[in-house]
Design a protein around this motif. Structure first.
Motif, PDB file in Angstrom:
ATOM      1  N   ASP A  71       0.865  -1.175   0.000  1.00 50.46           N
ATOM      2  CA  ASP A  71       0.000   0.000   0.000  1.00 50.46           C
ATOM      3  C   ASP A  71       0.901   1.224   0.000  1.00 50.46           C
ATOM      4  O   ASP A  71       1.432   1.627   1.035  1.00 50.46           O
ATOM      5  N   THR A  72       1.116   1.807  -1.174  1.00 45.12           N
ATOM      6  CA  THR A  72       2.078   2.900  -1.300  1.00 45.12           C
ATOM      7  C   THR A  72       1.651   4.133  -0.521  1.00 45.12           C
ATOM      8  O   THR A  72       2.490   4.929  -0.100  1.00 45.12           O
ATOM      9  N   TYR A  73       0.331   4.313  -0.328  1.00 44.34           N
ATOM     10  CA  TYR A  73      -0.131   5.468   0.442  1.00 44.34           C
ATOM     11  C   TYR A  73       0.411   5.385   1.870  1.00 44.34           C
ATOM     12  O   TYR A  73       0.834   6.385   2.455  1.00 44.34           O
ATOM     13  N   VAL A  74       0.406   4.184   2.422  1.00 42.80           N
ATOM     14  CA  VAL A  74       0.934   3.975   3.769  1.00 42.80           C
ATOM     15  C   VAL A  74       2.456   4.086   3.755  1.00 42.80           C
ATOM     16  O   VAL A  74       3.063   4.754   4.599  1.00 42.80           O
ATOM     17  N   THR A  75       3.078   3.450   2.786  1.00 47.44           N
ATOM     18  CA  THR A  75       4.538   3.408   2.719  1.00 47.44           C
ATOM     19  C   THR A  75       5.138   4.802   2.581  1.00 47.44           C
ATOM     20  O   THR A  75       6.169   5.110   3.181  1.00 47.44           O
ATOM     21  N   ASP A  76       4.495   5.657   1.794  1.00 49.72           N
ATOM     22  CA  ASP A  76       5.021   6.998   1.558  1.00 49.72           C
ATOM     23  C   ASP A  76       5.080   7.838   2.823  1.00 49.72           C
ATOM     24  O   ASP A  76       5.799   8.842   2.882  1.00 49.72           O
ATOM     25  N   GLU A  77       4.316   7.457   3.822  1.00 51.76           N
ATOM     26  CA  GLU A  77       4.304   8.221   5.067  1.00 51.76           C
ATOM     27  C   GLU A  77       5.447   7.820   5.999  1.00 51.76           C
ATOM     28  O   GLU A  77       5.676   8.474   7.014  1.00 51.76           O
ATOM     29  N   GLN A  78       6.167   6.765   5.670  1.00 45.21           N
ATOM     30  CA  GLN A  78       7.211   6.248   6.549  1.00 45.21           C
ATOM     31  C   GLN A  78       8.546   6.963   6.324  1.00 45.21           C
ATOM     32  O   GLN A  78       8.800   7.528   5.259  1.00 45.21           O
ATOM     33  N   THR A  79       9.377   6.929   7.348  1.00 41.88           N
ATOM     34  CA  THR A  79      10.728   7.495   7.257  1.00 41.88           C
ATOM     35  C   THR A  79      11.764   6.396   7.480  1.00 41.88           C
ATOM     36  O   THR A  79      12.796   6.606   8.112  1.00 41.88           O
ATOM     37  N   TRP A  80      11.456   5.209   6.953  1.00 40.82           N
ATOM     38  CA  TRP A  80      12.324   4.066   7.179  1.00 40.82           C
ATOM     39  C   TRP A  80      13.724   4.281   6.635  1.00 40.82           C
ATOM     40  O   TRP A  80      14.692   3.759   7.188  1.00 40.82           O
ATOM     41  N   ASP A  81      13.847   5.009   5.536  1.00 37.81           N
ATOM     42  CA  ASP A  81      15.178   5.217   4.958  1.00 37.81           C
ATOM     43  C   ASP A  81      16.086   5.947   5.944  1.00 37.81           C
ATOM     44  O   ASP A  81      17.197   5.498   6.238  1.00 37.81           O
ATOM     45  N   ALA A  82      15.599   7.052   6.495  1.00 37.88           N
ATOM     46  CA  ALA A  82      16.400   7.805   7.461  1.00 37.88           C
ATOM     47  C   ALA A  82      16.559   7.033   8.767  1.00 37.88           C
ATOM     48  O   ALA A  82      17.647   7.028   9.371  1.00 37.88           O
ATOM     49  N   ASP A  83      15.483   6.381   9.199  1.00 40.84           N
ATOM     50  CA  ASP A  83      15.536   5.633  10.463  1.00 40.84           C
ATOM     51  C   ASP A  83      16.533   4.483  10.389  1.00 40.84           C
ATOM     52  O   ASP A  83      17.313   4.254  11.326  1.00 40.84           O
ATOM     53  N   PHE A  84      16.507   3.756   9.276  1.00 41.92           N
ATOM     54  CA  PHE A  84      17.438   2.630   9.157  1.00 41.92           C
ATOM     55  C   PHE A  84      18.868   3.114   9.002  1.00 41.92           C
ATOM     56  O   PHE A  84      19.804   2.505   9.535  1.00 41.92           O
ATOM     57  N   ALA A  85      19.063   4.198   8.254  1.00 38.14           N
ATOM     58  CA  ALA A  85      20.413   4.741   8.090  1.00 38.14           C
ATOM     59  C   ALA A  85      21.008   5.089   9.455  1.00 38.14           C
ATOM     60  O   ALA A  85      22.181   4.806   9.732  1.00 38.14           O
ATOM     61  N   GLU A  86      20.187   5.681  10.319  1.00 36.77           N
ATOM     62  CA  GLU A  86      20.661   6.006  11.664  1.00 36.77           C
ATOM     63  C   GLU A  86      20.914   4.729  12.471  1.00 36.77           C
ATOM     64  O   GLU A  86      21.919   4.610  13.171  1.00 36.77           O
ATOM     65  N   TYR A  87      19.995   3.774  12.354  1.00 40.02           N
ATOM     66  CA  TYR A  87      20.107   2.502  13.085  1.00 40.02           C
ATOM     67  C   TYR A  87      21.388   1.754  12.708  1.00 40.02           C
ATOM     68  O   TYR A  87      22.078   1.201  13.575  1.00 40.02           O
ATOM     69  N   ALA A  88      21.695   1.733  11.417  1.00 40.14           N
ATOM     70  CA  ALA A  88      22.839   0.956  10.917  1.00 40.14           C
ATOM     71  C   ALA A  88      24.123   1.769  10.826  1.00 40.14           C
ATOM     72  O   ALA A  88      25.165   1.236  10.433  1.00 40.14           O
ATOM     73  N   GLY A  89      24.042   3.052  11.161  1.00 40.59           N
ATOM     74  CA  GLY A  89      25.228   3.892  11.084  1.00 40.59           C
ATOM     75  C   GLY A  89      25.683   4.158   9.663  1.00 40.59           C
ATOM     76  O   GLY A  89      26.885   4.225   9.384  1.00 40.59           O
ATOM     77  N   ILE A  90      24.738   4.325   8.761  1.00 37.96           N
ATOM     78  CA  ILE A  90      25.053   4.557   7.342  1.00 37.96           C
ATOM     79  C   ILE A  90      25.210   6.055   7.089  1.00 37.96           C
ATOM     80  O   ILE A  90      24.348   6.849   7.473  1.00 37.96           O
ATOM     81  N   ASP A  91      26.297   6.434   6.471  1.00 41.78           N
ATOM     82  CA  ASP A  91      26.553   7.830   6.130  1.00 41.78           C
ATOM     83  C   ASP A  91      25.737   8.200   4.894  1.00 41.78           C
ATOM     84  O   ASP A  91      26.064   7.803   3.777  1.00 41.78           O
ATOM     85  N   THR A  92      24.659   8.949   5.084  1.00 41.99           N
ATOM     86  CA  THR A  92      23.775   9.293   3.968  1.00 41.99           C
ATOM     87  C   THR A  92      24.377  10.335   3.034  1.00 41.99           C
ATOM     88  O   THR A  92      23.789  10.644   1.996  1.00 41.99           O
ATOM     89  N   GLU A  93      25.524  10.899   3.417  1.00 47.02           N
ATOM     90  CA  GLU A  93      26.224  11.795   2.498  1.00 47.02           C
ATOM     91  C   GLU A  93      26.899  10.988   1.389  1.00 47.02           C
ATOM     92  O   GLU A  93      27.146  11.504   0.304  1.00 47.02           O
ATOM     93  N   GLU A  94      27.182   9.725   1.686  1.00 50.31           N
ATOM     94  CA  GLU A  94      27.879   8.881   0.712  1.00 50.31           C
ATOM     95  C   GLU A  94      27.012   7.761   0.156  1.00 50.31           C
ATOM     96  O   GLU A  94      27.255   7.285  -0.957  1.00 50.31           O
ATOM     97  N   TYR A  95      25.999   7.328   0.911  1.00 46.30           N
ATOM     98  CA  TYR A  95      25.209   6.168   0.501  1.00 46.30           C
ATOM     99  C   TYR A  95      23.710   6.458   0.590  1.00 46.30           C
ATOM    100  O   TYR A  95      23.255   7.257   1.411  1.00 46.30           O
ATOM    101  N   ASN A  96      22.956   5.785  -0.260  1.00 45.98           N
ATOM    102  CA  ASN A  96      21.505   5.867  -0.254  1.00 45.98           C
ATOM    103  C   ASN A  96      20.891   4.659   0.434  1.00 45.98           C
ATOM    104  O   ASN A  96      21.437   3.550   0.365  1.00 45.98           O
ATOM    105  N   VAL A  97      19.758   4.859   1.073  1.00 43.83           N
ATOM    106  CA  VAL A  97      18.901   3.775   1.533  1.00 43.83           C
ATOM    107  C   VAL A  97      17.574   3.967   0.805  1.00 43.83           C
ATOM    108  O   VAL A  97      16.923   5.002   0.946  1.00 43.83           O
ATOM    109  N   ILE A  98      17.178   2.972   0.007  1.00 41.37           N
ATOM    110  CA  ILE A  98      16.032   3.154  -0.893  1.00 41.37           C
ATOM    111  C   ILE A  98      14.956   2.112  -0.616  1.00 41.37           C
ATOM    112  O   ILE A  98      15.243   0.919  -0.504  1.00 41.37           O
ATOM    113  N   PHE A  99      13.714   2.586  -0.513  1.00 40.33           N
ATOM    114  CA  PHE A  99      12.544   1.716  -0.437  1.00 40.33           C
ATOM    115  C   PHE A  99      11.735   1.968  -1.706  1.00 40.33           C
ATOM    116  O   PHE A  99      11.160   3.041  -1.882  1.00 40.33           O
ATOM    117  N   ASP A 100      11.694   0.986  -2.569  1.00 39.32           N
ATOM    118  CA  ASP A 100      11.051   1.124  -3.874  1.00 39.32           C
ATOM    119  C   ASP A 100       9.691   0.424  -3.853  1.00 39.32           C
ATOM    120  O   ASP A 100       9.609  -0.793  -3.694  1.00 39.32           O
TER     121      ASP A 100
END
Length: 269
Positions: A71-100
C-alpha cells in the motif's frame, strides 16, 4: 588566398564598426550575429554541468529494498530510509537507503504493467542492485520457483536463524521441479503449482523444502504500518492458506551484512 584575405578584411571592418557603437549597440550587434552560437555554447555548458553534478552527487546504495504490491499510500508516510540509516550507522552523504514501491504485480494474471514490473525486477536483480524483496505469498512463491532468493539456512548466521525460526517460509522445490521433462506438454496439461495445497511453514510436509523467506509478523514495522493490510481485509489466500507478506533476499545481493541489520531493524519492537 584572396578569399582568406577578404575574410580577414571583413572581420576588421566589423571590429571598426563595433568601436564606434555604444555598449547597448555592441550588445545588440553581438546578439544579432552570434545568438545561435551563444545558444549552442550555453546548451553544451548546461549539459556538461548536469553531467558533472550527477556524477558528483550519485551515491551508491547501502540498501535497496523492494516492496511489491504494498500500500504505497501507507509506505510513503514512513521514514524508514532515514531511520534505518541512523540505526545501521550509514553515512547518507555517501550512501543511499532506498525503499522502492513502484513494483505492482496483479493477482488477476499477467497484465502489461505486471510484465514490465517483472522485467524491471529481474533486470535490476541481475545487476545486483536489489538487496531485499517483500511480497505477498503468491508473488513471493512465483519468484522462489525461479531460484530468485538465497537459501537462508546457508546465508544467515545461526543466531539470526534462531531468532526468526518461528517465521520461516519454505518453498517446496518438488512442487515445481519433479525431475520429469514436461516442457513440451500443452499448457493446459502441465502441472500448476498454484493449485497445490502447501503449508509454507511446515518443511516436514514437503519433499524438497528450501528456506527462502521470513514471514513478517504483525508487530514488524512493515506490517504494523499497514502496508499489506489488504491481504487480511480481502481474505486473500494462496495454496490453501492465508496470504502473508514475506521477506526474501535476492541471490545476487552484494550487501548481505546490511540486509541482516535491516531484518533486525524491521523486527525491532
Amino acid at each position: 588566398m584572396s578569399s582568406q584575405s577578404s575574410l580577414y578584411g571583413e572581420i576588421r571592418e566589423q571590429h571598426k564598426k563595433m568601436k564606434d557603437m555604444s555598449p547597448k549597440g555592441r550588445l545588440e550587434y553581438f546578439w544579432y550575429y552570434y545568438k545561435i552560437h551563444t545558444f549552442v555554447v550555453i546548451g553544451v555548458l548546461l549539459l556538461a554541468g548536469t553531467f558533472i553534478y550527477q556524477l558528483a552527487t550519485n551515491k551508491e546504495s547501502a540498501l535497496y529494498a523492494v516492496l511489491i504490491s504494498s500500500d504505497t499510500y501507507v509506505t510513503d508516510e514512513q521514514t524508514w530510509d532515514a531511520d534505518f540509516a541512523e540505526y545501521a550507522g550509514i553515512d547518507t552523504e555517501e550512501y543511499n537507503v532506498i525503499f522502492d514501491t513502484s513494483f505492482i504485480f496483479s493477482s488477476n494474471g499477467f497484465t502489461d504493467y505486471t510484465m514490465s514490473s517483472m522485467e524491471k525486477l529481474v533486470a535490476m536483480a541481475s545487476a545486483g542492485m536489489i538487496d531485499v524483496v517483500v511480497a505477498d505469498t503468491a508473488t513471493f512463491e512465483k519468484l522462489a520457483r525461479s531460484e530468485f532468493y538465497l537459501d537462508l539456512e546457508s546465508a544467515l548466521p545461526k543466531e539470526t536463524l534462531n531468532r526468526f525460526q518461528d517465521c520461516f517460509y519454505y518453498t517446496d522445490a518438488a512442487a515445481f521441479d519433479d525431475g520429469s521433462d514436461d516442457t513440451f506438454l500443452p499448457l493446459d496439461e502441465m502441472p500448476n503449482p498454484d493449485e497445490y495445497t502447501i503449508d509454507h511453514h511446515d518443511p516436514s510436509a514437503m519433499e524438497k523444502p528450501v528456506l527462502v523467506g521470513i514471514s513478517l509478523p504483525e508487530d514488524s514495522k512493515i506490517m504494523a504500518a499497514g502496508c499489506y493490510d489488504y491481504l487480511k481485509v480481502n481474505n486473500t489466500t494462496y495454496q490453501g492458506y492465508p496470504s502473508e507478506a514475506v521477506f526474501g533476499i535476492p541471490a545476487t545481493t552484494e550487501h548481505l551484512d546490511t540486509v541482516i541489520q535491516f531484518l533486525d531493524f524491521l523486527m525491532e519492537k
